[in-house]
Design an enzyme around this catalytic site. Structure first.
Site, PDB file in Angstrom:
ATOM      1  N   GLY A  20      19.972  33.258  65.743  1.00 34.27           N
ATOM      2  CA  GLY A  20      19.491  32.181  66.611  1.00 34.27           C
ATOM      3  C   GLY A  20      20.065  30.867  66.126  1.00 34.27           C
ATOM      4  O   GLY A  20      20.890  30.840  65.204  1.00 34.27           O
ATOM      5  N   PHE A  23      16.781  25.855  62.990  1.00 33.58           N
ATOM      6  CA  PHE A  23      15.346  25.584  63.135  1.00 33.58           C
ATOM      7  C   PHE A  23      14.631  26.603  64.033  1.00 33.58           C
ATOM      8  O   PHE A  23      13.594  26.321  64.602  1.00 33.58           O
ATOM      9  CB  PHE A  23      15.097  24.164  63.685  1.00 33.58           C
ATOM     10  CG  PHE A  23      15.910  23.111  62.988  1.00 33.58           C
ATOM     11  CD1 PHE A  23      15.634  22.766  61.669  1.00 33.58           C
ATOM     12  CD2 PHE A  23      16.966  22.488  63.618  1.00 33.58           C
ATOM     13  CE1 PHE A  23      16.385  21.813  61.009  1.00 33.58           C
ATOM     14  CE2 PHE A  23      17.728  21.535  62.968  1.00 33.58           C
ATOM     15  CZ  PHE A  23      17.437  21.191  61.656  1.00 33.58           C
ATOM     16  N   THR A  27      15.104  32.354  58.716  1.00 33.69           N
ATOM     17  CA  THR A  27      14.790  32.632  57.312  1.00 33.69           C
ATOM     18  C   THR A  27      13.327  33.040  57.153  1.00 33.69           C
ATOM     19  O   THR A  27      13.021  33.955  56.383  1.00 33.69           O
ATOM     20  CB  THR A  27      15.111  31.407  56.439  1.00 33.69           C
ATOM     21  OG1 THR A  27      16.514  31.117  56.570  1.00 33.69           O
ATOM     22  CG2 THR A  27      14.790  31.676  54.975  1.00 33.69           C
ATOM     23  N   GLU A  93      21.748  33.206  55.616  1.00 29.64           N
ATOM     24  CA  GLU A  93      22.887  32.318  55.944  1.00 29.64           C
ATOM     25  C   GLU A  93      24.191  33.101  56.004  1.00 29.64           C
ATOM     26  O   GLU A  93      25.242  32.661  55.516  1.00 29.64           O
ATOM     27  CB  GLU A  93      22.982  31.170  54.923  1.00 29.64           C
ATOM     28  CG  GLU A  93      21.751  30.296  54.848  1.00 29.64           C
ATOM     29  CD  GLU A  93      21.490  29.479  56.116  1.00 29.64           C
ATOM     30  OE1 GLU A  93      22.355  29.454  57.007  1.00 29.64           O
ATOM     31  OE2 GLU A  93      20.396  28.890  56.215  1.00 29.64           O
ATOM     32  N   ALA A  94      24.130  34.255  56.616  1.00 34.73           N
ATOM     33  CA  ALA A  94      25.263  35.185  56.608  1.00 34.73           C
ATOM     34  C   ALA A  94      26.483  34.662  57.354  1.00 34.73           C
ATOM     35  O   ALA A  94      27.594  35.156  57.148  1.00 34.73           O
ATOM     36  CB  ALA A  94      24.826  36.522  57.210  1.00 34.73           C
ATOM     37  N   CYS A 149      13.541  22.958  72.272  1.00 34.15           N
ATOM     38  CA  CYS A 149      14.361  21.770  72.541  1.00 34.15           C
ATOM     39  C   CYS A 149      13.456  20.525  72.523  1.00 34.15           C
ATOM     40  O   CYS A 149      12.489  20.458  73.291  1.00 34.15           O
ATOM     41  CB  CYS A 149      15.049  21.915  73.894  1.00 34.15           C
ATOM     42  SG  CYS A 149      16.010  20.473  74.350  1.00 34.15           S
ATOM     43  N   CYS A 152      13.308  18.580  76.213  1.00 29.10           N
ATOM     44  CA  CYS A 152      12.705  19.087  77.448  1.00 29.10           C
ATOM     45  C   CYS A 152      11.645  20.159  77.220  1.00 29.10           C
ATOM     46  O   CYS A 152      10.948  20.537  78.156  1.00 29.10           O
ATOM     47  CB  CYS A 152      13.796  19.616  78.374  1.00 29.10           C
ATOM     48  SG  CYS A 152      14.510  21.159  77.774  1.00 29.10           S
ATOM     49  N   CYS A 181      18.277  23.221  74.122  1.00 24.78           N
ATOM     50  CA  CYS A 181      18.435  24.262  75.129  1.00 24.78           C
ATOM     51  C   CYS A 181      19.848  24.176  75.688  1.00 24.78           C
ATOM     52  O   CYS A 181      20.578  23.227  75.427  1.00 24.78           O
ATOM     53  CB  CYS A 181      17.406  24.095  76.240  1.00 24.78           C
ATOM     54  SG  CYS A 181      17.740  22.661  77.286  1.00 24.78           S
ATOM     55  N   CYS A 184      20.461  20.760  77.769  1.00 24.67           N
ATOM     56  CA  CYS A 184      20.512  19.519  76.992  1.00 24.67           C
ATOM     57  C   CYS A 184      21.692  19.531  76.025  1.00 24.67           C
ATOM     58  O   CYS A 184      22.296  18.493  75.758  1.00 24.67           O
ATOM     59  CB  CYS A 184      19.199  19.304  76.235  1.00 24.67           C
ATOM     60  SG  CYS A 184      17.787  19.038  77.328  1.00 24.67           S
TER      61      CYS A 184
HETATM   62 ZN    ZN Z   1      16.419  20.842  76.637  1.00 18.35          ZN
END
Ligand code: ZN
Length: 198
Positions: A20, A23, A27, A93-94, A149, A152, A181, A184
């Site tokens: 992903g 943030f 982890t 952190e691959a 996000c 939004c 997102c 944005c």
């Molecule tokens: Zn957004």
């Protein structure tokens, strides 16, 4: 919520990928699975690349300060110096490792180990990052996690770089990146001028 297919007695191992944007809790999810394995009495070890020096040289630390000891590697092949006595292998952190990580994970899985890999799927340009795309293809289990996000409130899938640096790898936290997102992210810097809702 990912549930382990089987904790004990398996004859062959497997690969899980947690991926992903920044943030998104990759982890945390890796550490959650590692902790559950420990509770089940399995031996666990976590590796991370030496290029990730944001929090600690020797701990895997998530954004919410969850942490566990880890082994820092400069090369993927160093995994074989440590893995022998462990049933579950975590790799954080691959995306910073080179393409040899793919064959290494497959070799470990074939040797009966549960391999859990966490890493960014996309770099700040929105392009597939390092060995992660290949790992997604060969993994038995893939979990995509999302951030929110801040502009939004939709699910964030991209890591937007706030600074002007143009190298692929620029280490940083909320001073350098924010999750966005698709929409944005595509609107780029226009949004830097807007006040954030949250
Ligand atoms: Zn957004």
């Amino acid at each position: 919520m990912f549930l382990e297919p089987r904790f004990g007695g398996q004859r062959s191992g497997w690969i899980e990928v947690v991926t992903g944007c920044m943030f998104s809790g990759k982890t945390e999810e890796l550490l959650r699975r590692i902790k559950r394995s420990k509770i089940a009495g399995q031996s666990v070890i976590i590796f991370k690349p030496s290029s990730d020096t944001r929090y600690s040289q020797t701990d895997v630390v998530s954004h919410d300060d969850n942490s566990m000891d880890s082994i820092v590697l400069t090369q993927v092949s160093e995994i074989f110096n440590y893995q022998k006595d462990y049933e579950v292998i975590g790799i954080d952190e691959a995306q910073f490792f080179d393409s040899t990580l793919v064959g290494t994970c497959e070799e470990l899985a074939l040797a009966g180990k549960r391999v859990i890999v966490a890493g960014l799927d996309l770099d700040y340009k929105g392009l597939p990052f390092g060995p992660i795309p290949h790992l997604l293809a060969v993994a038995e289990y893939v979990t995509k996690v999302h951030a929110i996000c801040p502009h939004c409130g939709n699910l964030a899938t991209h890591s937007y770089r706030l600074s002007e640096d143009r190298e692929t790898i620029v280490l940083g936290e909320k001073d350098k990146y924010e999750p966005r997102c698709r929409k944005c992210y595509s609107m780029g810097n226009i949004l830097d001028l807007r006040p954030k809702k949250i």
